[in-house]
Design an enzyme around this catalytic site. Structure first.
Site, short mmCIF file in Angstrom:
data_model
loop_
_atom_site.label_atom_id
_atom_site.label_comp_id
_atom_site.label_asym_id
_atom_site.label_seq_id
_atom_site.Cartn_x
_atom_site.Cartn_y
_atom_site.Cartn_z
N HIS A 11 -11.83 -5.69 8.28
CA HIS A 11 -12.62 -5.49 7.06
C HIS A 11 -13.93 -4.75 7.33
CE1 HIS A 11 -9.93 -8.71 5.74
NE2 HIS A 11 -10.32 -8.54 4.50
N GLU A 40 0.82 -1.21 0.00
CA GLU A 40 0.00 0.00 0.00
C GLU A 40 0.85 1.26 0.00
OE1 GLU A 40 -0.44 -2.61 1.94
OE2 GLU A 40 -2.27 -3.43 1.04
C1 LIG Z 1 -1.96 -4.85 4.30
C2 LIG Z 1 -2.96 -5.67 3.54
N1 LIG Z 1 -3.25 -5.35 2.28
C3 LIG Z 1 -4.17 -6.06 1.59
C4 LIG Z 1 -4.81 -7.11 2.17
C5 LIG Z 1 -5.86 -7.86 1.39
N2 LIG Z 1 -5.34 -9.20 1.06
C6 LIG Z 1 -5.62 -10.26 1.85
S1 LIG Z 1 -4.80 -11.62 1.38
C7 LIG Z 1 -4.09 -10.84 0.08
C8 LIG Z 1 -3.13 -11.59 -0.79
C9 LIG Z 1 -2.04 -12.24 -0.01
O1 LIG Z 1 -1.20 -12.98 -0.83
P1 LIG Z 1 0.01 -13.80 -0.26
O2 LIG Z 1 0.86 -12.94 0.62
O3 LIG Z 1 0.67 -14.46 -1.39
O4 LIG Z 1 -0.65 -14.88 0.71
P2 LIG Z 1 -1.73 -16.02 0.33
O5 LIG Z 1 -3.06 -15.40 0.48
O6 LIG Z 1 -1.44 -16.48 -1.05
O7 LIG Z 1 -1.54 -17.08 1.35
C10 LIG Z 1 -4.50 -9.51 0.03
C11 LIG Z 1 -4.10 -8.55 -1.00
C12 LIG Z 1 -4.48 -7.41 3.50
N3 LIG Z 1 -5.05 -8.43 4.16
N4 LIG Z 1 -3.56 -6.69 4.16
#
Ligand SMILES: Cc1ncc(C[n+]2csc(CCOP(=O)(O)OP(=O)(O)O)c2C)c(N)n1
Ligand SMILES: [Mg+2]
Lengths: 325, 359
Positions: A129, A60
């Site tokens: 959320h 972000e």
């Molecule tokens: C700071 C933040 N930004 C955005 C999100 C929304 N979000 C939740 S999971 C995700 C993707 C995460 O991907 P990754 O780190 O590869 O983990 P995975 O879900 O594949 O286990 C996003 C963008 C969040 N939870 N926290």
């Protein structure tokens, strides 16, 4: 005239403005191929391509910080942060830079970024959320904070943001993303910031609110009408700047005021409104200004969520209180 | 003066069992049978829990759920290398990790049913909370490890995070602190190839995630994350190293998110089913089972019994979770501060008064 829900209205506005202004770029996590987790940016990448609709890495501060550079260079970035609870990594960029660039450069630079983010509770979501953090932005000099309550307003306000010379935080109440449809004109129109809307006129009590709470307040007003209590509902539309004039003239008329918001009470928008009424209309008041808000706690998970947020009954109780004072 | 090369880095890739179940004799850590079976059984139970949770969500009995299908080896292979005293810092997908670390299934369901009560940490367990804000937990794990070091405890910490998380500033600050202060931290990256709809190649231009450790002055290794023994081997080495006071390690476990990001997501929107099919062939549970069977540790009968036991265990956990009263209104206010301040007492009374008059 087409009928649209909030998601469709915002989507249509983005299409329209991007066509009119090729400086607009949309960027954020999952905004491209996926069309955003709420589908607000659906179809944009197909129409405008990967240069203007950008799936960014998961960062972000990266998104917002880079958008600042784009903005001072002359682009018009529209950044989506996936949920209001995830803006914080970028808070430094927002507070220390976006909000100050005009001041610090004596107007040589401007930073007209639009930061869009789903906002608020009532959707039975995970932790982080269901937040209502508007005070954290409204309190920062230099920012404009918009929270629309309907598809029609969303289009006019977003269109205004996309033509504005200053940065705008645009919070989209996810509770009403798909809750209802209304007629939204196809032609371009704008709604200026700092101009509240009288949603319905009344003479006994003024209910001041914004975002998803407008509909909840209307529900309460409907029930109160059966008890012969007539509510005037003021939708602020922007919580910074606040339209003091509309508030004061309404309260002068009714003599009673209830403020409703889904953010916590402590230092919330309600506190500011109450202070302005005290300063400008104290002697017109027949009762203290009453606040119906979320409590000063971390937003509870779904099992307790309904206790936490305002609802029509809580609003009715507050109205009855000021009526009986 | 000639131009010199001042830095060159290398990243190892480890696989012990190939996708058909053949183990490399030399690399096989030859773990004791009871540990192997506990690992396998936890992987099976994790998969069943996952499947059940998905169904419960579809029936409206729990809220949003992030499935871990396909990541069982990455989770269990790593968590099994931790000692009891070592700390576990999960993201939100480590259901297998929680099960291994002794969290009762019913509490996991309680959390998913929308109650903070389910996040209470079992007495004496060094488990931390689910962390939804991406990458934030990496710093907590570094801080806890640092504290252990300051206090002279022989304790390490392990933190889980995804491929997407490596783009966040917090991840890089955590790696830097860990390197500078040589904290006993294991960074366990589950590179499941996707961050919601964004593929791994859009997160970083680097060839591997593991190599990022080199820039922070410590070792990074890549392992086949669907090979439970490779994950175990790399993690055990990293944990032992941490216990010896030799600092942090980054492990990149190459795996795949076989299911949706969460129940609110639809992967058909952004990825090819051919890709998903390909990864099915590298199934971590199946592969481990072949290994165990070849060693004479496992058979169809044991499998059947395990599935039966787990089925009833899961059913019982759901029943218990669903019969709990989770909507006590006072709980809205109880845990904000150690002692409830007057304005919250007032707000609590306001809510109780409202509820009383309501009925
Ligand atoms: C700071 C933040 N930004 C955005 C999100 C929304 N979000 C939740 S999971 C995700 C993707 C995460 O991907 P990754 O780190 O590869 O983990 P995975 O879900 O594949 O286990 C996003 C963008 C969040 N939870 N926290
Ligand atoms: Mg991932």
């Amino acid at each position: 005239m087409p009928k649209m829900n909030l998601v469709e209205a915002i989507n249509a506005t983005l299409f329209q403005e991007m066509e009119l202004n090729d400086k607009i770029v949309v960027m954020g996590e999952d905004v491209g191929v996926d069309g955003g987790v709420f589908r607000v940016t659906e179809g944009l990448i197909k129409k405008f391509g990967e240069q203007r609709v950008i799936d960014t890495p998961l960062a972000e501060s990266g998104i917002i910080g880079a958008a600042i550079g784009m903005a001072i260079y002359g682009l018009k970035p529209v950044t989506e942060i996936q949920f209001e609870g995830f803006i914080f990594p970028a808070y430094e960029q927002i507070v220390s830079h976006i909000a100050r660039i005009r001041t610090r450069s004596h107007g040589s630079y401007k930073c007209p970024i639009v930061l869009r983010s789903p906002y608020g509770g009532g959707v039975r979501a995970l932790e982080h959320h269901s937040e209502a953090p508007e005070t954290l932005y409204a309190h920062v000099p230099g920012l404009t904070v918009v929270i629309p309550s309907s598809p029609y307003d969303a289009k006019g306000l977003l269109s205004n943001a996309l033509q504005a010379e200053d940065p705008v935080i645009f919070f989209e109440p996810k509770r009403i993303y798909r809750a209802f449809k209304e007629e939204v004109p196809e032609e371009r129109y704008t709604i200026p910031f700092g101009q509240a809307k009288i949603v319905q006129e009344g003479h006994d009590v003024t209910i001041i609110t914004y975002g998803a709470m407008v509909r909840v307040s209307m529900e309460a007003a409907e029930l109160l009408k059966e008890k012969n209590i007539s509510c005037e509902i003021v939708d602020l539309r922007t919580v910074s700047p606040i339209d003091t004039e509309t508030i004061i003239s309404s309260v002068r008329k009714t003599g009673r005021c209830v403020v409703v918001h889904e953010a916590p009470r402590n230092l919330g928008i309600g506190a500011e409104i109450s202070a302005r009424i005290n300063e400008k209309a104290l002697l017109d008041l027949k009762a203290p200004v009453k606040r119906v808000t979320a409590y000063d706690v971390v937003t509870p998970l779904p099992k307790l969520e309904d206790f936490h947020f305002p609802n029509a009954e809580k609003i009715i109780n507050a109205v009855n209180y000021v009526m009986g004072f | 003066m000639p131009i010199e090369t001042v830095f060159e880095g290398k990243v190892k890739y480890i696989q012990v069992i190939d996708k058909d179940g053949n183990a490399d004799e030399k690399l096989d850590p030859k773990l004791p049978k009871d540990l192997l079976l506990r690992m396998y059984i936890t992987m099976v139970v994790t998969r069943m829990f996952d499947d059940k949770a998905l169904k419960l969500q579809r029936q409206g009995r729990i809220y949003t759920y992030p499935p871990c299908l396909g990541q069982e080896a990455a989770q269990i292979g790593s968590i099994a290398a931790l000692n009891e005293e070592d700390w576990f810092f999960p993201s939100y997908r480590e259901h297998g990790g929680y099960l291994w670390r002794g969290t009762e299934m019913k509490w996991m369901f309680v959390y998913l049913m929308g109650s903070e009560l389910g996040m209470k940490i079992p007495e004496g367990k060094h488990n931390f909370l689910v962390s939804i804000p991406i990458a934030t937990q990496t710093l907590h794990a570094v801080g806890a490890a640092w504290a252990a070091k300051i206090l002279n405890h022989k304790v390490a910490t392990m933190v889980y995070f995804g491929d997407g998380a490596t783009s966040e500033g917090d991840f890089h600050e955590a790696m830097n602190f860990a390197g500078v202060f040589k904290t006993p931290t294991v960074f366990l990256n589950q590179n499941n190839q996707w961050a919601i709809s964004v593929p791994r190649k859009k997160q970083t231009a680097a060839k591997t995630i593991a190599q990022k450790a080199l820039a922070y002055g410590f070792e990074g290794v890549q392992v086949d994350g669907n090979d439970v023994l490779a994950v175990y081997r790399a993690t055990k080495e990293a944990i032992d190293k941490a216990h010896r006071g030799e600092g942090p390690t980054l492990i990149e476990a190459l795996t795949y998110r076989m299911s949706h990001h969460t129940t609110a997501d639809d992967w058909t929107k952004y990825r090819d089913s051919a890709e998903v099919e390909q990864w099915k062939e590298r199934d971590p549970v199946k592969r481990f089972r072949i290994y165990l069977e070849r060693n004479g540790y496992w058979n169809e009968d044991l499998e059947k019994k395990t599935v039966e036991r787990a089925t009833s265990e899961i059913e019982k956990a759901i029943e218990e979770a669903e019969s709990m009263k989770l909507d006590n209104p006072e709980d809205v206010f109880m845990y904000t501060y150690s002692k409830m301040p007057p304005h919250l007492v007032e707000q609590m009374n306001e809510l109780m008064e409202y509820l009383k008059n309501k009925s």
